[in-house]
Design an enzyme around this catalytic site. Structure first.
Site, PDB file in Angstrom:
ATOM      1  N   SER A 175       7.165   2.389 -24.180  1.00  0.00           N
ATOM      2  CA  SER A 175       6.669   3.650 -23.607  1.00  0.00           C
ATOM      3  C   SER A 175       6.762   3.608 -22.089  1.00  0.00           C
ATOM      4  O   SER A 175       6.670   2.525 -21.490  1.00  0.00           O
ATOM      5  CB  SER A 175       5.203   3.851 -23.994  1.00  0.00           C
ATOM      6  OG  SER A 175       4.628   4.903 -23.253  1.00  0.00           O
ATOM      7  N   TYR A 189      -3.217   0.589 -24.963  1.00  0.00           N
ATOM      8  CA  TYR A 189      -1.884   1.092 -25.325  1.00  0.00           C
ATOM      9  C   TYR A 189      -0.843   0.642 -24.292  1.00  0.00           C
ATOM     10  O   TYR A 189       0.204   0.102 -24.641  1.00  0.00           O
ATOM     11  CB  TYR A 189      -1.926   2.617 -25.400  1.00  0.00           C
ATOM     12  CG  TYR A 189      -0.596   3.270 -25.699  1.00  0.00           C
ATOM     13  CD1 TYR A 189      -0.105   3.289 -26.997  1.00  0.00           C
ATOM     14  CD2 TYR A 189       0.157   3.861 -24.691  1.00  0.00           C
ATOM     15  CE1 TYR A 189       1.122   3.901 -27.281  1.00  0.00           C
ATOM     16  CE2 TYR A 189       1.377   4.463 -24.969  1.00  0.00           C
ATOM     17  CZ  TYR A 189       1.857   4.486 -26.257  1.00  0.00           C
ATOM     18  OH  TYR A 189       3.067   5.079 -26.535  1.00  0.00           O
TER      19      TYR A 189
END
Ligand SMILES: NC(=O)c1ccc[n+]([C@@H]2O[C@H](COP(=O)([O-])OP(=O)(O)OC[C@H]3O[C@@H](n4cnc5c(N)ncnc54)[C@H](OP(=O)(O)O)[C@@H]3O)[C@@H](O)[C@H]2O)c1
Length: 278
Positions: A175, A189
């Protein structure tokens, strides 16, 4: 004095001529009547995974999928999808041996051409805000790291023989949040994705001698259930392409990395973000 090159067929283009055109056609096993390629895709039921499964299945690949929900034949129209779906919670590392056994059972000794570690979670506060390192519970840290990082390690380890038999390709979905603080993605995350990017480099180095390529893709803002409602308003003005991405735009890059068109690409992390990182 010129170079003394052998005038025989020992020096060859490593890429067969059939693969120089559109990689989607070259990889379409059905069209060419070749052995059908097989992928294991985690999180195929929605978003990026769903678009990826659709694209690969249209190109003739067989899709073995993993997710927590049962297979939904109406939403997921690919062939043998129900039989090739493994319903499992990949955030529970104790379940991983069962997932691997189930996948091996479905492969029945066949090689595995691609492992795409796509399933991921990005927990938010009840108000939809990012969770910080000050407020995230230990349980959440563990759940995020088990799904986003440990599952890709264990799946690749457990299916190593099948991947080697196919000279296969692994794609880890990281990401943009792995390399910069993000307004919606939390600390657990972001750090799990940073670790997955490092893992991609380590695995690429370790797996290369076995003929297995390992790459990552790092999406920016892609229109899926994971996207926060305020994304368009808050982030699009700073994205050079002035829009969020679509799941099929991500799927096409995954396809490229799993195709022969990427035969010399390993250890890369490809940003797919409309220039958001520039
Ligand atoms: N969308 C974005 O803007 C964006 C940006 C950067 C990176 N990414 C990454 O791209 C990947 C896909 O994201 P997405 O936006 O497509 O997500 P999504 O729409 O929320 O889909 C997530 C998929 O993962 C599966 N999944 C979730 N938890 C699971 C678990 N514990 N065990 C097994 N499967 C599980 C889900 O199926 P079930 O619910 O049935 O389990 C679903 O198929 C993720 O790794 C994400 O971090 C997305």
């Amino acid at each position: 004095m010129g170079l003394d090159l052998p005038n025989d067929d020992r020096i060859k283009d490593p890429v067969p001529e059939t693969n120089l055109g559109c990689p989607f056609q070259a990889d379409n096993a059905r069209v060419h009547g070749e052995e059908q390629k097989v992928m294991l895709l985690t999180g195929a039921s929605r978003g990026i995974g769903h678009a990826t499964a659709k694209l690969f299945s249209e190109a003739g690949w067989r899709i073995i999928s993993c997710a927590r929900q049962p297979f939904d034949g109406e939403r997921c129209p690919w062939e043998a999808g129900k039989e090739d779906h493994v319903q499992i919670d990949l955030s529970n590392h104790r379940m991983l041996p069962r997932a691997i056994t189930e996948v091996k059972k479905r492969l029945a000794g066949a090689p595995l051409h691609a492992l795409v570690n796509n399933a991921g979670i990005s927990p938010k506060t009840p108000a939809g805000e990012r969770m910080t390192s000050l407020t995230t519970s230990t349980e959440t840290w563990m759940r995020v790291f088990h799904l986003n990082l440990v599952a890709p390690i264990l799946l690749a380890q457990g299916l190593f023989d099948e991947l080697r038999a196919a000279s296969g390709s692994i794609v880890n979905v990281t990401s943009i949040a792995g390399s910069r603080v993000h307004p919606f993605a939390g600390s657990a995350y972001a750090t799990s994705k940073a670790a997955l990017a490092s893992l991609t480099r380590e695995m690429a180095h370790e797996y290369a001698r076995h003929g297995i390529r390992v790459n990552a893709i790092a999406p920016g803002e892609i229109r899926t259930d994971m996207l926060s409602p305020d994304t368009e308003a808050r982030l699009v003005p700073s994205i050079p392409l002035r829009r969020v991405g679509t799941p099929d735009e991500v799927a096409k890059v995954i396809f490229f990395l799993c195709s022969d068109a990427a035969s010399y690409v390993t250890g890369a992390e490809v940003p797919i973000n409309g220039g958001q990182h520039l």
